[in-house]
Design a protein around this motif. Structure first.
Motif: not given
Length: 118
Positions: A21-32, A92-101, A106-107
């Protein structure tokens, strides 16, 4: 401030399953667009899965296609990675990422370790 926090990693036997699971906060992610990458020791970070803002379109490399499934719950600002039929090479180490900008990712989260024993 955008934060991505992964959870759900652990140790599993070959053939088993895990759900990240990847919990996102601090922004609007519904369009990301969001995605998952992984990095094994001594190897470059590699793409694992991505999902568009609506969840309608998903993408996978051949190495995980048919075994992994990415999904998202925009109401919870959470992205998931269901991993089935795990293999030792998925370790492996698994990373979550988001295209915010923009279109590029970029995150990044801090990562969660997945270890698959043979």
């Amino acid at each position: 401030q955008v934060q991505l926090v992964e959870s759900g990693g652990g140790l599993v036997q070959a053939g088993g399953s895990l759900r990240l699971s990847c919990a996102a906060s601090g922004g609007t992610f519904s369009s990301t667009a969001m995605g998952w990458f992984r990095q094994a020791p001594g190897k470059e970070r590699e793409f694992v899965a991505s999902i568009c803002w609506s969840g309608r379109n998903t993408y996978y490399p051949d190495s995980v296609k048919g075994r992994f499934a990415i999904s998202r719950d925009n109401a919870k600002n959470t992205v998931y990675l269901q991993m089935n039929s795990l293999k030792p090479e998925d370790t492996a180490v698994y990373y979550c990422t988001a295209a915010v900008g923009g279109p590029a990712y970029d995150h990044w989260g801090q990562g969660t370790q997945v270890t698959v024993s043979s």
